[in-house]
Scaffold this motif. Structure first.
Motif, PDB file in Angstrom:
ATOM      1  N   ASP A  86      70.153  29.558  23.780  1.00 61.51           N
ATOM      2  CA  ASP A  86      70.044  29.280  25.213  1.00 61.51           C
ATOM      3  C   ASP A  86      69.262  27.994  25.481  1.00 61.51           C
ATOM      4  O   ASP A  86      69.522  27.310  26.470  1.00 61.51           O
ATOM      5  CB  ASP A  86      69.409  30.478  25.940  1.00 61.51           C
ATOM      6  CG  ASP A  86      70.393  31.637  26.039  1.00 61.51           C
ATOM      7  OD1 ASP A  86      71.615  31.380  26.009  1.00 61.51           O
ATOM      8  OD2 ASP A  86      69.947  32.794  26.137  1.00 61.51           O
ATOM      9  N   SER A  91      71.245  27.156  28.940  1.00 64.13           N
ATOM     10  CA  SER A  91      71.855  28.190  29.791  1.00 64.13           C
ATOM     11  C   SER A  91      70.827  28.776  30.752  1.00 64.13           C
ATOM     12  O   SER A  91      69.665  28.962  30.401  1.00 64.13           O
ATOM     13  CB  SER A  91      72.405  29.325  28.929  1.00 64.13           C
ATOM     14  OG  SER A  91      73.279  28.807  27.960  1.00 64.13           O
ATOM     15  N   GLU A 234      79.594  22.848  28.436  1.00 66.43           N
ATOM     16  CA  GLU A 234      78.710  22.581  27.285  1.00 66.43           C
ATOM     17  C   GLU A 234      79.416  21.687  26.251  1.00 66.43           C
ATOM     18  O   GLU A 234      78.948  21.560  25.118  1.00 66.43           O
ATOM     19  CB  GLU A 234      78.278  23.908  26.644  1.00 66.43           C
ATOM     20  CG  GLU A 234      77.310  24.700  27.497  1.00 66.43           C
ATOM     21  CD  GLU A 234      77.162  26.156  27.042  1.00 66.43           C
ATOM     22  OE1 GLU A 234      77.587  26.487  25.919  1.00 66.43           O
ATOM     23  OE2 GLU A 234      76.633  26.961  27.817  1.00 66.43           O
ATOM     24  N   LYS A 236      82.186  22.237  24.632  1.00 66.91           N
ATOM     25  CA  LYS A 236      82.704  22.971  23.486  1.00 66.91           C
ATOM     26  C   LYS A 236      84.202  23.167  23.636  1.00 66.91           C
ATOM     27  O   LYS A 236      84.665  23.769  24.612  1.00 66.91           O
ATOM     28  CB  LYS A 236      82.040  24.352  23.391  1.00 66.91           C
ATOM     29  CG  LYS A 236      80.566  24.299  23.047  1.00 66.91           C
ATOM     30  CD  LYS A 236      79.975  25.705  23.057  1.00 66.91           C
ATOM     31  CE  LYS A 236      78.479  25.670  22.829  1.00 66.91           C
ATOM     32  NZ  LYS A 236      77.857  26.978  23.071  1.00 66.91           N
TER      33      LYS A 236
HETATM   34 MG    MG Z   1      75.271  29.668  24.248  1.00 69.71          MG
END
Ligand code: MG
Ligand code: FPP
Length: 324
Positions: A86, A91, A234, A236
């Motif tokens: 996190d 996050s 993020e 990804k």
């Molecule tokens: Mg994560």
């Protein structure tokens, strides 16, 4: 029992024993450690990994004291990795609650993650088994390696399907597989059962992570306890998008990579979501996960028939039908 998966209900008394053990292990006489630990225990998840370890042990025999200790080891390790994750992903929410680093700041979150990792390794030594200790330390290494690889790929955005599988193998399947194998180790299972459970776990873990990545595209934030399409934010690239991009012309691929690199806004996120749907990325990722789930179920074949084996089979099905 709060949070336990229905599939694991037949093992409720085992899981309750684990719960007590875990809460006791998390207590500390250092005030700040105890505060954060209490917050973690209060907002615990489904405790999927310790339950999986206990039920894996049950496919071979009765759960032993080492089974409960090792169940706490994997939950500590998993929690350590999430507290660090996190911070890395910055996050805001985990399981619908504010993340540790948002409540206490990153410095404390990093130290708490380190503390939990150390606790996990110490707890592993309590079993007295070098094999268990080695398995746990090897998994910790794979988790960290997987996270580093993912970070690097998020920077370069050049991930291939092979990279993706290597990464989810390290960051997710490694621990799920180790839970199954460790369960076997704690009850001194014969090598063929240990191997069967390890293989089951590796495939279950891959299917679990692909579903996680699918949920990021399919789910809504209310159910997920975190924002949808967070992976793209993020930076990804996961399997649904990888499959969609494979079907896309070069120009479209470049456009998507550029959007992700620059940080996608709401409208751009919707554009990518639409593209993933149109190019059948979700369907293809679902099919792939389904094949891996079947391989997980096949891996259970050498184990004797038992309620625990039935639960593992049901779990493999559940992993792909879950909504969060
Ligand atoms: Mg994560
Ligand atoms: C969740 O991934 C995170 C992991 C599966 C593990 C990450 C591992 C580390 C950060 C290494 C640190 C490890 C130790 C042992 C201290 P995700 O971000 O895809 O999922 P999410 O949506 O649940 O955050």
């Amino acid at each position: 029992m709060k949070g336990t998966l229905k599939i694991f209900e037949p093992f409720e008394s085992d899981l309750r024993k684990f719960d007590e053990h875990f809460a006791a292990i998390m207590r500390s006489d250092v005030k700040i450690v105890d505060q954060i630990a209490k917050y973690i225990v209060k907002h615990k998840g489904k405790q999927f990994r310790p339950a999986l370890l206990i039920v894996s042990a049950r496919t071979v025999g009765e759960a032993l004291p080492a089974t409960y200790t090792t169940a706490a080891v994997v939950e500590l390790l998993h929690t350590a990795s999430l507290v660090h994750d996190d911070v890395l992903d910055d996050s805001e929410l985990r399981r619908g609650f504010r993340t540790i680093h948002k409540v206490w700041k990153s410095k404390l979150a990093i130290l708490m993650g380190d503390y939990l990792l150390s606790k996990s390794l110490i707890a592993a030594t309590e079993t007295g088994s070098l094999e268990i200790m080695n398995t746990v330390a090897t998994v910790a290494k794979r988790l960290i390696k997987g996270a580093m690889f993912e970070l690097q790929k998020a920077r370069k955005l050049d991930i291939t399907e092979e990279d993706y599988f290597r990464m989810i193998g390290d960051k997710t399947a490694s621990l799920i597989s180790a839970c199954c194998e460790l369960g076997a180790l704690t009850v001194n299972a014969p090598p063929e059962y240990r191997q069967a459970l390890k293989n089951f776990g590796e495939n279950l873990g891959l299917a679990f992570q692909i579903k996680d990545d699918l949920l990021d595209y399919e789910g809504n934030s209310g159910i997920l306890g975190k924002p949808a399409l967070a992976d793209l934010e993020e930076k990804k690239i996961t399997l649904p998008l990888l499959y969609a991009l494979r079907e896309s012309p070069e120009k479209e691929r470049k456009k998507v990579v550029k959007i992700i690199k620059n940080g996608a806004g709401r409208k751009e996120l919707q554009y990518i979501l639409q593209l993933v749907k149109e190019r059948r990325g979700l369907e293809k990722a679902r099919e792939r996960a389904d094949g891996i789930k079947e391989a997980a179920i096949e891996a259970l074949a050498p184990l004797p028939e038992s309620p625990a084996r039935q639960s593992l089979k049901a779990l493999a099905e559940f992993v792909l039908t879950r909504k969060n």
